[in-house]
Design a protein around this motif. Structure first.
Motif, PDB file in Angstrom:
ATOM      1  N   GLY A   1       0.831  -1.360  -0.110  1.00  0.00           N
ATOM      2  CA  GLY A   1       0.130   0.142  -0.040  1.00  0.00           C
ATOM      3  C   GLY A   1       0.796   1.271   0.042  1.00  0.00           C
ATOM      4  O   GLY A   1       0.343   2.356   0.042  1.00  0.00           O
ATOM      5  N   GLY A   2       2.049   1.262  -0.020  1.00  0.00           N
ATOM      6  CA  GLY A   2       3.044   2.551  -0.056  1.00  0.00           C
ATOM      7  C   GLY A   2       3.160   2.877   1.354  1.00  0.00           C
ATOM      8  O   GLY A   2       2.838   2.258   2.185  1.00  0.00           O
ATOM      9  N   LEU A   3       3.814   4.156   1.344  1.00  0.00           N
ATOM     10  CA  LEU A   3       3.944   4.762   2.779  1.00  0.00           C
ATOM     11  C   LEU A   3       2.984   5.751   3.155  1.00  0.00           C
ATOM     12  O   LEU A   3       3.093   6.140   4.166  1.00  0.00           O
ATOM     13  N   HIS A   4       2.068   6.303   2.365  1.00  0.00           N
ATOM     14  CA  HIS A   4       1.231   7.169   2.668  1.00  0.00           C
ATOM     15  C   HIS A   4      -0.246   6.780   2.349  1.00  0.00           C
ATOM     16  O   HIS A   4      -1.117   7.599   2.674  1.00  0.00           O
ATOM     17  N   GLY A   5      -0.483   5.560   1.904  1.00  0.00           N
ATOM     18  CA  GLY A   5      -2.032   4.954   1.859  1.00  0.00           C
ATOM     19  C   GLY A   5      -1.988   4.581   0.470  1.00  0.00           C
ATOM     20  O   GLY A   5      -1.486   4.939  -0.278  1.00  0.00           O
ATOM     21  N   ALA A   6      -2.843   3.559   0.514  1.00  0.00           N
ATOM     22  CA  ALA A   6      -3.079   2.763  -0.966  1.00  0.00           C
ATOM     23  C   ALA A   6      -3.632   3.681  -1.879  1.00  0.00           C
ATOM     24  O   ALA A   6      -3.591   3.246  -3.097  1.00  0.00           O
ATOM     25  N   ASP A   7      -4.397   4.611  -1.529  1.00  0.00           N
ATOM     26  CA  ASP A   7      -5.102   5.529  -2.595  1.00  0.00           C
ATOM     27  C   ASP A   7      -4.091   6.653  -2.891  1.00  0.00           C
ATOM     28  O   ASP A   7      -4.395   7.446  -3.985  1.00  0.00           O
ATOM     29  N   ASP A   8      -2.917   6.646  -2.419  1.00  0.00           N
ATOM     30  CA  ASP A   8      -2.193   7.990  -2.839  1.00  0.00           C
ATOM     31  C   ASP A   8      -1.114   7.645  -3.954  1.00  0.00           C
ATOM     32  O   ASP A   8      -0.993   6.385  -4.249  1.00  0.00           O
ATOM     33  N   PRO A   9      -0.677   8.579  -4.610  1.00  0.00           N
ATOM     34  CA  PRO A   9       0.020   8.569  -5.718  1.00  0.00           C
ATOM     35  C   PRO A   9       1.340   7.615  -5.504  1.00  0.00           C
ATOM     36  O   PRO A   9       1.715   6.995  -6.492  1.00  0.00           O
ATOM     37  N   GLY A  10       1.910   7.672  -4.459  1.00  0.00           N
ATOM     38  CA  GLY A  10       3.096   7.042  -3.914  1.00  0.00           C
ATOM     39  C   GLY A  10       3.036   5.495  -3.846  1.00  0.00           C
ATOM     40  O   GLY A  10       3.869   4.828  -3.715  1.00  0.00           O
ATOM     41  N   SER A  11       1.655   4.975  -3.946  1.00  0.00           N
ATOM     42  CA  SER A  11       1.183   3.719  -3.740  1.00  0.00           C
ATOM     43  C   SER A  11       1.416   2.710  -4.961  1.00  0.00           C
ATOM     44  O   SER A  11       1.204   1.901  -5.243  1.00  0.00           O
ATOM     45  N   ARG A  12       1.622   3.427  -6.147  1.00  0.00           N
ATOM     46  CA  ARG A  12       1.696   2.982  -7.567  1.00  0.00           C
ATOM     47  C   ARG A  12       2.550   3.481  -8.222  1.00  0.00           C
ATOM     48  O   ARG A  12       3.359   4.703  -7.970  1.00  0.00           O
ATOM     49  N   ILE A  13       3.072   2.703  -9.401  1.00  0.00           N
ATOM     50  CA  ILE A  13       3.897   3.171 -10.456  1.00  0.00           C
ATOM     51  C   ILE A  13       3.296   3.004 -11.844  1.00  0.00           C
ATOM     52  O   ILE A  13       2.448   2.218 -11.981  1.00  0.00           O
ATOM     53  N   GLY A  14       3.736   3.481 -12.852  1.00  0.00           N
ATOM     54  CA  GLY A  14       3.405   3.487 -14.323  1.00  0.00           C
ATOM     55  C   GLY A  14       4.735   2.947 -15.118  1.00  0.00           C
ATOM     56  O   GLY A  14       5.727   3.657 -14.893  1.00  0.00           O
ATOM     57  N   ILE A  15       4.401   2.427 -16.189  1.00  0.00           N
ATOM     58  CA  ILE A  15       5.587   1.937 -17.114  1.00  0.00           C
ATOM     59  C   ILE A  15       4.913   2.094 -18.417  1.00  0.00           C
ATOM     60  O   ILE A  15       3.943   1.540 -18.818  1.00  0.00           O
ATOM     61  N   ILE A  16       5.956   2.792 -19.420  1.00  0.00           N
ATOM     62  CA  ILE A  16       5.363   3.007 -20.576  1.00  0.00           C
ATOM     63  C   ILE A  16       6.341   2.536 -21.583  1.00  0.00           C
ATOM     64  O   ILE A  16       7.404   2.836 -22.005  1.00  0.00           O
ATOM     65  N   PRO A  17       5.741   1.067 -22.186  1.00  0.00           N
ATOM     66  CA  PRO A  17       6.619   0.260 -22.727  1.00  0.00           C
ATOM     67  C   PRO A  17       6.541   0.441 -24.353  1.00  0.00           C
ATOM     68  O   PRO A  17       6.086  -0.211 -25.013  1.00  0.00           O
ATOM     69  N   THR A  18       7.134   1.560 -24.618  1.00  0.00           N
ATOM     70  CA  THR A  18       7.162   2.299 -25.921  1.00  0.00           C
ATOM     71  C   THR A  18       7.538   1.292 -27.149  1.00  0.00           C
ATOM     72  O   THR A  18       7.108   1.183 -28.026  1.00  0.00           O
ATOM     73  N   VAL A  19       8.796   0.813 -26.708  1.00  0.00           N
ATOM     74  CA  VAL A  19       9.438  -0.230 -27.737  1.00  0.00           C
ATOM     75  C   VAL A  19       9.153  -1.683 -27.572  1.00  0.00           C
ATOM     76  O   VAL A  19       8.811  -2.347 -28.578  1.00  0.00           O
ATOM     77  N   THR A  20       9.190  -2.279 -26.439  1.00  0.00           N
ATOM     78  CA  THR A  20       8.781  -3.733 -26.180  1.00  0.00           C
ATOM     79  C   THR A  20       7.423  -4.052 -26.198  1.00  0.00           C
ATOM     80  O   THR A  20       7.299  -5.207 -26.663  1.00  0.00           O
ATOM     81  N   LYS A  21       6.644  -3.177 -25.891  1.00  0.00           N
ATOM     82  CA  LYS A  21       4.954  -3.506 -25.846  1.00  0.00           C
ATOM     83  C   LYS A  21       4.218  -2.352 -26.260  1.00  0.00           C
ATOM     84  O   LYS A  21       3.758  -1.791 -25.554  1.00  0.00           O
ATOM     85  N   PRO A  22       4.359  -1.981 -27.580  1.00  0.00           N
ATOM     86  CA  PRO A  22       3.675  -0.727 -28.052  1.00  0.00           C
ATOM     87  C   PRO A  22       2.292  -0.565 -27.777  1.00  0.00           C
ATOM     88  O   PRO A  22       1.449  -1.746 -28.002  1.00  0.00           O
ATOM     89  N   PHE A  23       1.829   0.614 -27.488  1.00  0.00           N
ATOM     90  CA  PHE A  23       0.388   0.778 -27.198  1.00  0.00           C
ATOM     91  C   PHE A  23      -0.331   1.308 -28.424  1.00  0.00           C
ATOM     92  O   PHE A  23      -1.503   1.824 -28.107  1.00  0.00           O
ATOM     93  N   CYS A  24       0.212   1.064 -29.475  1.00  0.00           N
ATOM     94  CA  CYS A  24      -0.447   1.993 -30.694  1.00  0.00           C
ATOM     95  C   CYS A  24      -2.082   1.385 -30.962  1.00  0.00           C
ATOM     96  O   CYS A  24      -2.827   2.137 -31.461  1.00  0.00           O
ATOM     97  N   GLY A  25      -2.436   0.311 -30.694  1.00  0.00           N
ATOM     98  CA  GLY A  25      -3.656  -0.172 -30.880  1.00  0.00           C
ATOM     99  C   GLY A  25      -4.884   0.543 -29.984  1.00  0.00           C
ATOM    100  O   GLY A  25      -5.817   0.559 -30.581  1.00  0.00           O
ATOM    101  N   ASP A  26      -4.191   1.115 -29.193  1.00  0.00           N
ATOM    102  CA  ASP A  26      -5.197   1.756 -28.092  1.00  0.00           C
ATOM    103  C   ASP A  26      -5.062   3.305 -28.271  1.00  0.00           C
ATOM    104  O   ASP A  26      -5.870   4.218 -27.562  1.00  0.00           O
TER     105      ASP A  26
END
Length: 344
Positions: A248-273
């Motif tokens: 749940g992170g250090l500040h709460g499960a709904d806070d920004p620090g509880s999650r990450i995002g990964i943008i896989p532009t090269v290995t898993k392109p999201f062009c279809g969406d």
């Protein structure tokens, strides 16, 4: 709000709902993966869209076609004089789904000076670029000694009330891939959402899958070995796959620090969406960051064309949008412009 709402749909059935607008080609950094250190030919001021021209074109996208989100980019958007004035103009746009979701991507170096003004003007969200936490490496990557200002800019964005504040980190093997966990820790501690972006070797010759690319799977493995994570629901048209910390992170499960995002532009392109299109600082319309053709909307606007005529041009351009960017394929053509000129 205009009453005649039409969906802007490309040849592959994707509904265009996201507009990226570059407000300047200039930047106060010289990031190695974005532009050369010297020799940039900046646009003449008269060639750059005025605030009124940006608003007129943006209004067509929002009111006629129901575009939900506008993201301001550069170059570095905060070097554009009187940026809060433009933000206030755009924040008043409203489509069939309500007020436009207005956001900005910035290097953060001057956010302390403008964060509160941008928030008051109607900017809703910010993404701040931070590829390293090491001063010497930061200087090598950006060619500027601005790490302290960027870190302070992140705090200024939080203090101004932007939520969530997202931090973009481009991961390049041999440069900052040893900081993946450190950056994740920074996000947890500072309560910001880290977004790791696969490095795109624009200057590479030939095949794109080079040793400089650190793929999503490797990023997930490195972070998960220290902070166990699980994937979150599907991203839809958003470019990032999202993960949350099991603790749940250090500040709460709904806070920004509880999650990450990964943008896989090269290995898993999201062009279809992909639901986004772009306006460069000189008012050229691009249906993809890597498109080989641009459509001169500013030239048409300045020649006196009506909104209906401009809309016809926009529809025709969207009709040329590709299925995907063709990275890693033999027929891929690298852009002739730098990322700063494209609003990447």
């Amino acid at each position: 709000m205009a009453g005649n709402f039409e969906k802007l749909i490309d040849p592959f059935g994707r509904h265009i709902e996201d507009l990226r607008i570059s407000v300047t080609d200039r930047c106060n950094f010289r990031c190695t993966y974005c532009m050369p250190e010297e020799g940039m030919n900046w646009l003449d001021r008269s060639a750059v869209m005025s605030f009124e021209e940006i608003e007129q074109l943006a209004r067509i996208f929002v009111e006629r076609y129901g575009v939900k989100g506008i993201r301001l980019t550069g170059g570095e958007p905060t070097v554009r004089a009187h940026l809060p004035v433009l933000v206030e103009m755009l924040s008043k746009l409203e489509g069939p789904n309500g007020p436009v979701d207005l956001s900005m991507t910035t290097n953060g170096a001057t956010m302390r000076l403008v964060a509160s003004k941008l928030k008051a003007a109607g900017l809703k969200r910010v993404n701040i670029s931070l590829d390293t936490l090491e001063r010497e490496k930061f200087f090598q990557m950006t060619r500027r000694d601005e790490l302290d200002n960027v870190l302070d800019g992140i705090k200024a964005a939080q203090e101004a009330g932007f939520a969530p504040v997202k931090i973009n980190a481009v991961i390049e093997r041999g440069t900052n891939d040893n900081e993946i966990v450190d950056l994740a820790t920074f996000g947890r501690e500072q309560n910001v959402e880290m977004r790791f972006i696969e490095f795109m070797p624009l200057e590479a010759d030939g095949h794109w899958m080079t040793e400089t690319v650190v793929g999503q799977d490797e990023i997930v493995e490195k972070i998960g070995a220290v902070y166990p994570i699980e994937v979150m629901p599907a991203r839809g048209a958003a470019p990032a796959d999202r993960f949350r910390y099991l603790d749940g992170g250090l500040h709460g499960a709904d806070d920004p620090g509880s999650r990450i995002g990964i943008i896989p532009t090269v290995t898993k392109p999201f062009c279809g969406d992909c639901d986004r299109v772009r306006l460069t600082a000189e008012g050229d319309f691009r249906t993809c960051l890597f498109a080989t053709k641009e459509f001169g909307l500013l030239e048409a606007l300045r020649s006196g064309e009506s909104d209906d005529q401009l809309a016809t041009r926009i529809e025709a351009a969207v009709g040329t949008k590709w299925a995907g960017h063709q990275i890693n394929q033999v027929n891929f053509t690298r852009p002739t412009k730098s990322m700063s000129q494209l609003g990447g």
